[in-house]
Design a protein around this motif. Structure first.
Motif, PDB file in Angstrom:
ATOM      1  N   ALA A 112     -10.013  -2.344   9.666  1.00 12.71           N
ATOM      2  CA  ALA A 112      -8.990  -2.451  10.706  1.00 12.71           C
ATOM      3  C   ALA A 112      -7.948  -3.505  10.362  1.00 12.71           C
ATOM      4  O   ALA A 112      -6.761  -3.354  10.676  1.00 12.71           O
ATOM      5  CB  ALA A 112      -9.653  -2.776  12.044  1.00 12.71           C
ATOM      6  N   GLY A 113      -8.371  -4.586   9.692  1.00 11.40           N
ATOM      7  CA  GLY A 113      -7.433  -5.636   9.335  1.00 11.40           C
ATOM      8  C   GLY A 113      -6.326  -5.162   8.421  1.00 11.40           C
ATOM      9  O   GLY A 113      -5.208  -5.702   8.447  1.00 11.40           O
ATOM     10  N   GLN A 114      -6.619  -4.164   7.603  1.00  6.57           N
ATOM     11  CA  GLN A 114      -5.595  -3.643   6.693  1.00  6.57           C
ATOM     12  C   GLN A 114      -4.491  -2.944   7.474  1.00  6.57           C
ATOM     13  O   GLN A 114      -3.303  -3.070   7.145  1.00  6.57           O
ATOM     14  CB  GLN A 114      -6.233  -2.674   5.691  1.00  6.57           C
ATOM     15  N   PHE A 115      -4.860  -2.219   8.524  1.00  4.50           N
ATOM     16  CA  PHE A 115      -3.850  -1.577   9.362  1.00  4.50           C
ATOM     17  C   PHE A 115      -3.004  -2.635  10.073  1.00  4.50           C
ATOM     18  O   PHE A 115      -1.779  -2.505  10.160  1.00  4.50           O
ATOM     19  CB  PHE A 115      -4.524  -0.667  10.392  1.00  4.50           C
ATOM     20  N   GLU A 116      -3.664  -3.675  10.578  1.00  2.00           N
ATOM     21  CA  GLU A 116      -2.944  -4.747  11.260  1.00  2.00           C
ATOM     22  C   GLU A 116      -1.981  -5.443  10.307  1.00  2.00           C
ATOM     23  O   GLU A 116      -0.838  -5.753  10.662  1.00  2.00           O
ATOM     24  CB  GLU A 116      -3.939  -5.745  11.835  1.00  2.00           C
ATOM     25  N   ARG A 117      -2.427  -5.708   9.073  1.00  2.00           N
ATOM     26  CA  ARG A 117      -1.575  -6.376   8.082  1.00  2.00           C
ATOM     27  C   ARG A 117      -0.305  -5.576   7.823  1.00  2.00           C
ATOM     28  O   ARG A 117       0.783  -6.141   7.649  1.00  2.00           O
ATOM     29  CB  ARG A 117      -2.357  -6.554   6.776  1.00  2.00           C
ATOM     30  N   LEU A 118      -0.440  -4.269   7.806  1.00  2.00           N
ATOM     31  CA  LEU A 118       0.693  -3.399   7.496  1.00  2.00           C
ATOM     32  C   LEU A 118       1.477  -2.974   8.734  1.00  2.00           C
ATOM     33  O   LEU A 118       2.502  -2.297   8.609  1.00  2.00           O
ATOM     34  CB  LEU A 118       0.199  -2.146   6.762  1.00  2.00           C
ATOM     35  N   GLY A 119       0.989  -3.359   9.915  1.00  2.00           N
ATOM     36  CA  GLY A 119       1.681  -2.962  11.136  1.00  2.00           C
ATOM     37  C   GLY A 119       1.544  -1.485  11.442  1.00  2.00           C
ATOM     38  O   GLY A 119       2.483  -0.853  11.949  1.00  2.00           O
ATOM     39  N   VAL A 171       0.883  -1.165   0.000  1.00  3.87           N
ATOM     40  CA  VAL A 171       0.000   0.000   0.000  1.00  3.87           C
ATOM     41  C   VAL A 171       0.919   1.213   0.000  1.00  3.87           C
ATOM     42  O   VAL A 171       1.822   1.318   0.835  1.00  3.87           O
ATOM     43  CB  VAL A 171      -0.938   0.011   1.224  1.00  3.87           C
ATOM     44  N   ASN A 172       0.699   2.124  -0.956  1.00  2.41           N
ATOM     45  CA  ASN A 172       1.686   3.154  -1.244  1.00  2.41           C
ATOM     46  C   ASN A 172       1.099   4.555  -1.142  1.00  2.41           C
ATOM     47  O   ASN A 172      -0.101   4.764  -1.317  1.00  2.41           O
ATOM     48  CB  ASN A 172       2.242   2.951  -2.660  1.00  2.41           C
ATOM     49  N   VAL A 173       1.995   5.501  -0.918  1.00  2.00           N
ATOM     50  CA  VAL A 173       1.594   6.903  -0.888  1.00  2.00           C
ATOM     51  C   VAL A 173       2.734   7.737  -1.476  1.00  2.00           C
ATOM     52  O   VAL A 173       3.912   7.393  -1.329  1.00  2.00           O
ATOM     53  CB  VAL A 173       1.277   7.355   0.561  1.00  2.00           C
ATOM     54  N   ALA A 183       3.334 -13.669   6.818  1.00  5.44           N
ATOM     55  CA  ALA A 183       1.995 -14.255   6.727  1.00  5.44           C
ATOM     56  C   ALA A 183       1.038 -13.376   5.930  1.00  5.44           C
ATOM     57  O   ALA A 183       0.041 -13.850   5.399  1.00  5.44           O
ATOM     58  CB  ALA A 183       1.437 -14.502   8.124  1.00  5.44           C
ATOM     59  N   ASN A 184       1.339 -12.083   5.860  1.00  4.08           N
ATOM     60  CA  ASN A 184       0.503 -11.142   5.100  1.00  4.08           C
ATOM     61  C   ASN A 184      -0.963 -11.215   5.559  1.00  4.08           C
ATOM     62  O   ASN A 184      -1.885 -11.240   4.744  1.00  4.08           O
ATOM     63  CB  ASN A 184       0.592 -11.428   3.603  1.00  4.08           C
ATOM     64  N   GLU A 185      -1.156 -11.221   6.849  1.00  4.80           N
ATOM     65  CA  GLU A 185      -2.500 -11.346   7.415  1.00  4.80           C
ATOM     66  C   GLU A 185      -2.734 -10.267   8.454  1.00  4.80           C
ATOM     67  O   GLU A 185      -1.798  -9.715   9.009  1.00  4.80           O
ATOM     68  CB  GLU A 185      -2.665 -12.730   8.062  1.00  4.80           C
ATOM     69  N   PRO A 186      -4.031  -9.985   8.707  1.00  3.21           N
ATOM     70  CA  PRO A 186      -5.228 -10.534   8.039  1.00  3.21           C
ATOM     71  C   PRO A 186      -5.449  -9.903   6.672  1.00  3.21           C
ATOM     72  O   PRO A 186      -5.219  -8.722   6.491  1.00  3.21           O
ATOM     73  CB  PRO A 186      -6.358 -10.161   9.004  1.00  3.21           C
TER      74      PRO A 186
END
Length: 269
Positions: free
Chosen positions: A157-164, A45-47, A62-65
């Motif tokens: 929220a899972g996207q934030f978790e996936r990216l740390g 995910v880029n900016v 793991a690239n999760e969730p």
């Protein structure tokens, strides 16, 4: 600009009102944004703010969730399989779904973003983005912009978790990944496999993906070794691309031993 600017641009051109929940900025409005968000499902995910490009990789291998949210469970080449829908859930509405809950299922991707690591580029000194840099201050600012835009787009929220990254609150130094994943960036910059290093026949790693998918036997080879590529939403971009080049993008998901197995099976067809 971003792709979401196209719809409001067309509506304004034809003198039509924009829905209140439509995101995006008409291109002729004179309004500019501080940064633009872009990426690919399950990948980086880029900016960019026009000076720097920040490519955020998953925090773990793991690239999760990773989930797909949809109201129409179909891929480019067919419907979701029963196995994909076995653990179906209903997600709470997003800000842009007009109160409608979406179907949430486990996502998939054949792009291994973690293999490449989190990357930061300075377009002023490196316009071709060939030399990733380590700059904690610049990364902290760009990660803050990334989180700001993800929240504005109502990312799950899972996207934030996936990216740390934090769902709420400020991005801090503990969230930085460029330095921590530098070894991955350096390894992924090593020379790519050469097609001539693998066996060839009527079909090979040089064959475009769309030609392999069109062959009733070759498509099953891909289905076994590269799950997801056969009906991926990326086919519209990858169809004319030789499989060896797709392997370069997929990174760790298509290591040399797997590539060789694919090449050997294709060579026998």
């Amino acid at each position: 600009m971003q792709t979401i600017d196209l719809a409001p641009t067309l509506l304004e051109y034809f003198g039509l009102d924009r829905p209140a929940d439509m995101q995006g900025i008409p291109l002729n409005s004179g309004t500019t944004r501080r940064a633009g968000l872009f990426g690919i499902h399950g990948g980086h995910v880029n900016v960019t703010d026009g000076r720097y490009v920040y490519m955020r990789a998953p925090a773990s291998a793991a690239n999760e969730p990773l989930h797909e949210h949809t109201l129409m469970p179909t891929h480019m080449r067919g419907r979701f399989s029963p196995a994909e829908l076995a653990n179906i859930e209903l997600a709470e509405p997003f800000a842009f779904t007009k109160g409608v809950r979406t179907i949430r299922v486990a996502g998939r991707t054949f792009v291994d973003a973690h293999h490449f690591g989190t990357l930061l580029f300075d377009l002023e000194t490196d316009p071709e983005q060939r030399a990733p840099l380590v700059d904690d201050a610049a990364e902290l600012r760009m990660a803050g912009l990334l989180v700001e835009l993800m929240r504005a787009g109502d990312a799950p929220a899972g996207q934030f978790e996936r990216l740390g990254l934090p769902v709420t609150g400020a991005v801090t130094e503990e969230h930085l990944l460029v330095r921590a994943q530098l070894d991955r960036a350096e390894r992924s910059a090593q020379p790519l496999p050469r097609p001539e290093d693998y066996p060839e026949g009527r079909l090979s790693l040089r064959t475009p993906v769309k030609a392999l998918i069109a062959d009733p036997v070759a498509v099953e080879v891909l289905r076994r070794h590269v799950p997801g590529i056969v009906d991926s939403e990326l086919l519209q971009m990858l169809g004319a691309t030789p499989l060896i080049d797709v392997a370069a993008m997929a990174g760790g998901l298509l290591p040399p031993p797997r590539l060789r197995a694919i090449a050997e099976e294709l060579a026998e067809l």
